[in-house]
Design a protein around this motif. Structure first.
Motif, PDB file in Angstrom:
ATOM      1  N   UNK A   1       0.815  -1.220   0.000  1.00 14.35           N
ATOM      2  CA  UNK A   1       0.000   0.000   0.000  1.00 14.35           C
ATOM      3  C   UNK A   1       0.848   1.270   0.000  1.00 14.35           C
ATOM      4  N   UNK A   2       2.169   1.111  -0.037  1.00 12.21           N
ATOM      5  CA  UNK A   2       3.041   2.269  -0.125  1.00 12.21           C
ATOM      6  C   UNK A   2       3.226   3.041   1.162  1.00 12.21           C
ATOM      7  N   UNK A   3       3.094   2.380   2.307  1.00  7.57           N
ATOM      8  CA  UNK A   3       3.285   3.029   3.608  1.00  7.57           C
ATOM      9  C   UNK A   3       4.443   2.336   4.329  1.00  7.57           C
ATOM     10  N   UNK A   4       5.456   3.061   4.769  1.00 10.65           N
ATOM     11  CA  UNK A   4       6.575   2.429   5.464  1.00 10.65           C
ATOM     12  C   UNK A   4       6.110   1.690   6.718  1.00 10.65           C
ATOM     13  N   UNK A   5       6.676   0.513   6.950  1.00 15.02           N
ATOM     14  CA  UNK A   5       6.286  -0.285   8.111  1.00 15.02           C
ATOM     15  C   UNK A   5       6.603   0.425   9.417  1.00 15.02           C
ATOM     16  N   UNK A   6       7.604   1.326   9.413  1.00  8.83           N
ATOM     17  CA  UNK A   6       7.990   2.030  10.632  1.00  8.83           C
ATOM     18  C   UNK A   6       6.859   2.885  11.190  1.00  8.83           C
ATOM     19  N   UNK A   7       5.940   3.305  10.339  1.00  5.98           N
ATOM     20  CA  UNK A   7       4.828   4.142  10.807  1.00  5.98           C
ATOM     21  C   UNK A   7       3.835   3.355  11.648  1.00  5.98           C
ATOM     22  N   UNK A   8       3.871   2.023  11.567  1.00  3.53           N
ATOM     23  CA  UNK A   8       2.953   1.191  12.346  1.00  3.53           C
ATOM     24  C   UNK A   8       3.622   0.607  13.582  1.00  3.53           C
TER      25      UNK A   8
ATOM     26  N   UNK B   1       8.302   2.934  19.427  1.00  5.11           N
ATOM     27  CA  UNK B   1       9.500   2.575  20.187  1.00  5.11           C
ATOM     28  C   UNK B   1       9.245   2.715  21.678  1.00  5.11           C
ATOM     29  N   UNK B   2       9.736   1.736  22.422  1.00  2.00           N
ATOM     30  CA  UNK B   2       9.644   1.747  23.883  1.00  2.00           C
ATOM     31  C   UNK B   2      11.001   2.151  24.442  1.00  2.00           C
TER      32      UNK B   2
ATOM     33  N   UNK C   1      16.575  -3.229  18.601  1.00  2.00           N
ATOM     34  CA  UNK C   1      16.155  -4.518  18.071  1.00  2.00           C
ATOM     35  C   UNK C   1      15.074  -5.178  18.898  1.00  2.00           C
ATOM     36  N   UNK C   2      14.924  -4.729  20.158  1.00  2.00           N
ATOM     37  CA  UNK C   2      13.907  -5.280  21.064  1.00  2.00           C
ATOM     38  C   UNK C   2      13.025  -4.177  21.631  1.00  2.00           C
ATOM     39  N   UNK C   3      13.100  -3.013  21.045  1.00  2.00           N
ATOM     40  CA  UNK C   3      12.397  -1.853  21.613  1.00  2.00           C
ATOM     41  C   UNK C   3      11.258  -1.354  20.748  1.00  2.00           C
ATOM     42  N   UNK C   4      10.835  -2.137  19.742  1.00  8.51           N
ATOM     43  CA  UNK C   4       9.735  -1.726  18.882  1.00  8.51           C
ATOM     44  C   UNK C   4       8.547  -2.665  19.040  1.00  8.51           C
TER      45      UNK C   4
ATOM     46  N   UNK D   1       1.227  -6.425  13.695  1.00  6.97           N
ATOM     47  CA  UNK D   1       1.554  -7.825  13.967  1.00  6.97           C
ATOM     48  C   UNK D   1       0.736  -8.366  15.137  1.00  6.97           C
ATOM     49  N   UNK D   2       0.573  -7.553  16.177  1.00  9.20           N
ATOM     50  CA  UNK D   2      -0.223  -7.967  17.338  1.00  9.20           C
ATOM     51  C   UNK D   2      -1.672  -8.205  16.931  1.00  9.20           C
TER      52      UNK D   2
END
Length: 397
Positions: free
Chosen positions: A162-169, A172-173, A179-182, A187-188
């Motif tokens: 759909x042309x939307x970067x996965x980072x927008x979904x 960060x904690x 690597x373990x903070x997103x 996915x949930x």
């Protein structure tokens, strides 16, 4: 064979059971079950019997859906570029033959002992409880961690579609290592949605899987047809760079087998079909057709996909990370491939989670984990007498 289901009844009994671990381990480590016990007394610990609602067509759907995930969209490029070149088509055929031979082994066990345990139950009746425990623990960890990774992969492919970067979904904690903070929200949600589907009914899960698998195969056929129509047959023998080896076997016969060892990962998933043997209406006929048929269908699809990619580009110009997207080049083709890969991830996730639930059920029957893991809800079962089923099955066999 002893049962320790009461070990989890209260904290006090659990602590007492822990103190008895050395003695229990000595008794149970090499103790073996039998096919009759697995199909009668052990199976009865679930209470209600699982509903027998699956036929060979359902098993083929689960097998194809479990195998044809996003893996083929990555392993094909790496195997072709680094190991086999255009002969990656043969690599897929060899890997498919190996998968089929392994599928025959699963089929033999599943027909002889049609219970939900899969490899866990097979090891209990051959090598004993300790080997079964190690295998069961590894399988559960494999399913949990791979399902999490696959669900995150769905976000990436959906973003491509759909042309939307996965980072927008993802958000960060703070305070956690890189690597373990997103947290991947999509996915949930996907995992929860698939969980609700498989909890509702195996029959409905099969219908959903059939629909998603059919759509996914349509996208795969699109890739195959467009690749074979747009490509150049000279790419099967000529590299893009004249300094690279030429021919259909640029890396020799050994490269074909090296490529086969890599692309074999794309066939993983057919073993989950054997965990549904307890829900098959006619195990003697349906399981061999379902397991072997799905492997054969996937082998043909993979070989055709590899051929289409090899025809589109010389092997030394194939992107090992995203071979099909790069080979097609166009923006809309990449989005189509992203949709197809996302659908493949959904089906492989659904089949894997079905298999995971059945492994936990059978491990619960063996009293290695609390017995409530083994319980089958009456609303998703058919109250069939186990001994009557066993007698009718042995007569049919």
């Amino acid at each position: 064979m002893e049962s320790h289901g009461s070990s989890f009844s209260s904290p006090r009994t659990y602590l007492r059971a822990l103190s008895e671990t050395p003695a229990r381990l000595a008794r149970r480590a090499v103790s073996v079950s039998t096919s009759y016990e697995e199909m009668s007394a052990v199976r009865a610990r679930s209470g209600s019997d699982m509903e027998k609602s699956l036929g060979w067509l359902d098993l083929i759907g689960f097998g194809v859906g479990g195998m044809v995930g996003a893996g083929v969209f990555v392993t094909t490029g790496r195997a072709s570029r680094l190991y086999a070149g255009p002969s990656v088509v043969l690599s897929y055929a060899i890997a498919g033959l190996c998968a089929l031979l392994s599928a025959f082994c699963y089929t033999e066990f599943a027909v002889d002992m049609p219970v939900a345990g899969g490899a866990f139950s097979y090891l209990r009746v051959t090598f004993g409880e300790f080997a079964a425990f190690l295998t069961g623990a590894n399988l559960v960890m494999d399913y949990v961690m791979s399902n999490a990774a696959v669900a995150r992969g769905f976000t990436a492919y959906l973003g491509t579609a759909i042309g939307v970067p996965a980072a927008k979904w993802r958000f960060t904690v703070a305070g956690l290592p890189d690597g373990f903070n997103e947290i991947d929200v999509v996915a949930v949600v996907v995992v929860l949605a698939v969980t609700l589907i498989i909890c509702y009914s195996t029959r409905e899960s099969s219908v959903v899987n059939m629909v998603l698998t059919a759509l996914h195969i349509m996208f795969i056929l699109f890739v195959i047809v467009v690749g074979l129509c747009k490509g150049d047959w000279n790419n099967f023998t000529e590299p893009g760079d004249p300094t690279h080896p030429s021919g259909f076997f640029p890396y020799g016969v050994s490269g074909v087998f090296n490529g086969a060892s890599m692309v074999y990962l794309s066939y993983i998933g057919y073993d989950a079909v054997s965990t549904m043997a307890e829900e098959v209406r006619n195990p003697v006929k349906d399981i061999p057709i379902g397991v072997s048929g799905s492997v054969l269908i996937v082998t043909v699809l993979y070989c055709l996909m590899a051929a289409s990619m090899s025809k589109l580009l010389p092997y030394d110009m194939i992107d090992p990370e995203a071979p099909f997207s790069a080979a097609f080049g166009g923006k809309w083709e990449s989005r189509v491939i992203g949709v197809g890969a996302a659908l493949g991830i959904l089906t492989s996730l659904l089949v894997a989670m079905l298999g995971q639930a059945r492994y936990m059920c059978v491990i619960g029957r063996s009293s290695v984990v609390p017995a409530w893991f083994a319980r089958v809800h009456p609303k998703t079962s058919t109250p069939v007498n186990s001994s009557a089923f066993l007698g009718s099955y042995m007569s049919a066999a």
